[in-house]
Design a protein around this motif. Sequence first.
Motif, short mmCIF file in Angstrom:
data_model
loop_
_atom_site.label_atom_id
_atom_site.label_comp_id
_atom_site.label_asym_id
_atom_site.label_seq_id
_atom_site.Cartn_x
_atom_site.Cartn_y
_atom_site.Cartn_z
N ILE A 17 0.86 -1.18 0.00
CA ILE A 17 0.00 0.00 0.00
C ILE A 17 0.90 1.24 0.00
CG2 ILE A 17 -1.81 1.25 1.23
CD1 ILE A 17 -2.62 -1.38 2.49
N ASP A 18 0.59 2.20 -0.89
CA ASP A 18 1.37 3.42 -0.94
C ASP A 18 0.89 4.38 0.13
OD1 ASP A 18 -1.00 4.51 -1.78
OD2 ASP A 18 -0.37 4.86 -3.85
N THR A 58 -8.19 0.89 -2.91
CA THR A 58 -7.72 1.96 -2.03
C THR A 58 -8.38 1.78 -0.66
OG1 THR A 58 -7.50 3.48 -3.90
CG2 THR A 58 -7.56 4.44 -1.68
N TYR A 59 -7.59 1.83 0.43
CA TYR A 59 -8.11 1.64 1.80
C TYR A 59 -8.45 3.00 2.42
CZ TYR A 59 -6.85 -3.29 2.16
OH TYR A 59 -6.81 -4.63 2.01
N SER A 60 -9.61 3.06 3.05
CA SER A 60 -9.94 4.21 3.88
C SER A 60 -9.64 3.84 5.34
CB SER A 60 -11.42 4.58 3.73
OG SER A 60 -12.23 3.51 4.22
N ASN A 102 -0.95 6.90 0.06
CA ASN A 102 -2.34 7.33 -0.07
C ASN A 102 -3.34 6.22 0.22
OD1 ASN A 102 -1.57 9.97 -0.89
ND2 ASN A 102 -1.18 9.18 -2.97
N GLY A 103 -2.84 5.05 0.60
CA GLY A 103 -3.73 3.94 0.91
C GLY A 103 -4.12 3.13 -0.29
N LYS A 104 -3.47 3.39 -1.44
CA LYS A 104 -3.78 2.66 -2.66
C LYS A 104 -2.98 1.37 -2.72
CE LYS A 104 -3.78 3.14 -7.70
NZ LYS A 104 -3.45 4.02 -8.84
#
Length: 586
Positions: free
Chosen positions: A185-186, A203-205, A188-190
């Motif tokens: 995961i980068d 993408t993770y919130s 930004n959560g992607k």
Amino acid sequence: MNIHKRFIVQFFIQLILVFILFFFLLIFIWGIIGLSIMNNEVTQDLSKADDSFFSNRITIHENKATFDNELKQLVANQNGWLLVLTQKGDVIGSYHAPEQVPTQFTQSEVAALLLQDSSASEEYTHWLLKEKYPQPYLILFGRKITETRLLNEIKSNIDWKNHQLHLTSATLQQLNEENGWAQLIDPNGKVVDQYGTHKEPITYSIQELHSISKKKQDSIDAYFDEKSEQTIIVGLDDTSSIQNLEVSLAKTMNKGFVVIPILLFLLLLMGTFWYARKFGVPLIMMMKWIQNLGNGLFEQPHDLHQRPMMLNKKGKLKRKYRLYKDLIATLSQLTEILKQNEAQRRKMKQTREEWISGLSHDLKTPLSSISGYAQMLESENYSWTEAETREFAGIITEKSAYMMNLLEDLTLTYRLKNQALPIAKEQVDMNEFIRLTIIHFINDPTNNDKEFLFKPYNGTIMASIDPKWFQRIIDNLLANAIKYNPSGTKITVTISSIEQHLMMITIEDDGIGMDNETLNKLFHRYYRGTNTSDSGSGTGLGMAITKQLVHLHGGSINVKSAPQKGTTVRIILPLLIEENIKNPGI
């Protein structure tokens, strides 16, 4: 306490007992279910066991620990190992432990194991074994943290610049075997790279990261690289163990749903038999008792040994009958009364038959005399003189009068019994009334062999009586005193008062008296005394009529007597008194 209150108390106590029984039964059932669930959980994950689980499965003897086969099987199935340490850190027992595990731990090593180093690829669960031993022993259950080990292998080969996992073939094989997955995961959560999953978001919130961390069916570990600000997430799907636990739990619940109705049915069956024994058996027994009374058997039911079924060997009520002790006491009293009534009825029947037989003889004798003299007067073969004719007529008159008196006595006693006798009371001076009656008996020449003494009340004494029928009372009592006693008997009549409200007439003689049997039957309609030589002159109704007439005047009569000690008759009546008026005696 009456039977109504006793029933209320009994049912209240029994309801409380039933409630307590159901409460403990429910606790017992849920305890069994809970124990089964705990055992199933322990079967899937030994780390969820408690201290008591190991108490009977680990034995320590001469500073050496041994494990039972069940515990060994659980440890082997969960790919773990067991260690038993002393307070000093010495390993006195182990099973399935890796080769690198030391035989002795320092205090710092024990602290690291107990406090769980997050970077370690192994995890330990610990318990204290102290119930059966003077000093506590530390039990360690260790197993490898697969997700952490995989994470360490992946992060050593990752390409942080190109955002690629670069999984080796060995790592891929392990991921496949362990049903694992990995994601990169980068900042930004992607998700920039992943393996083993296609269901995770691109993408993770923050909410999704929070949710994935709470999933119980997954074992997840993560590593954050500060330079690239990227994160590796490695997870293992534990759905198989969860499914096994759910299946085991379902089986346990199914068994519980089968066992609970069976236990409730058995409890209901036991309660039914208990209630039937406690309440039904006594009622059936009392119904049988009442049936015996209806059939003329005046006794309570007996067993095969002819002992009362409701009584124990000590003669007391058995426990199951004590609730009905008031009813049983009433039935016992009723049984005794019916038994006495039956005995009295038989005795009365016998006495009545004897009286009827005697009465028939009494009627037959004067009838025979009347018939004989009438036939003699009717005879044409002989002419009777006037004197003989008068003699025959006198005998016929005497016998007719006797039969007339007998029939009148019978009519009077039944009129008194049916309360059909008219009575007209008057205010009478009892001193004068009794004095005239005694003078009449004194003037009868047939009574010259008896001595009479009258003791009047000192003053005027008035009573409300019917002169005709009260005369009959006094005549009967004096006639009996004359007829049933020998010559020279002294008869004393006394009038006195009791507390200015009652008058007492006492007729006392010093004659031959009566025995207890005669005294007890004195007022029976079908009894005639036998202590007289004048057997043909009595009807057997005099004293019964006397008692009924006394009661009709609102009074009472009492007789005391003993053989050779005379007889005393006392009549008590209500009175009106005028003081200071003297009446001379005889």
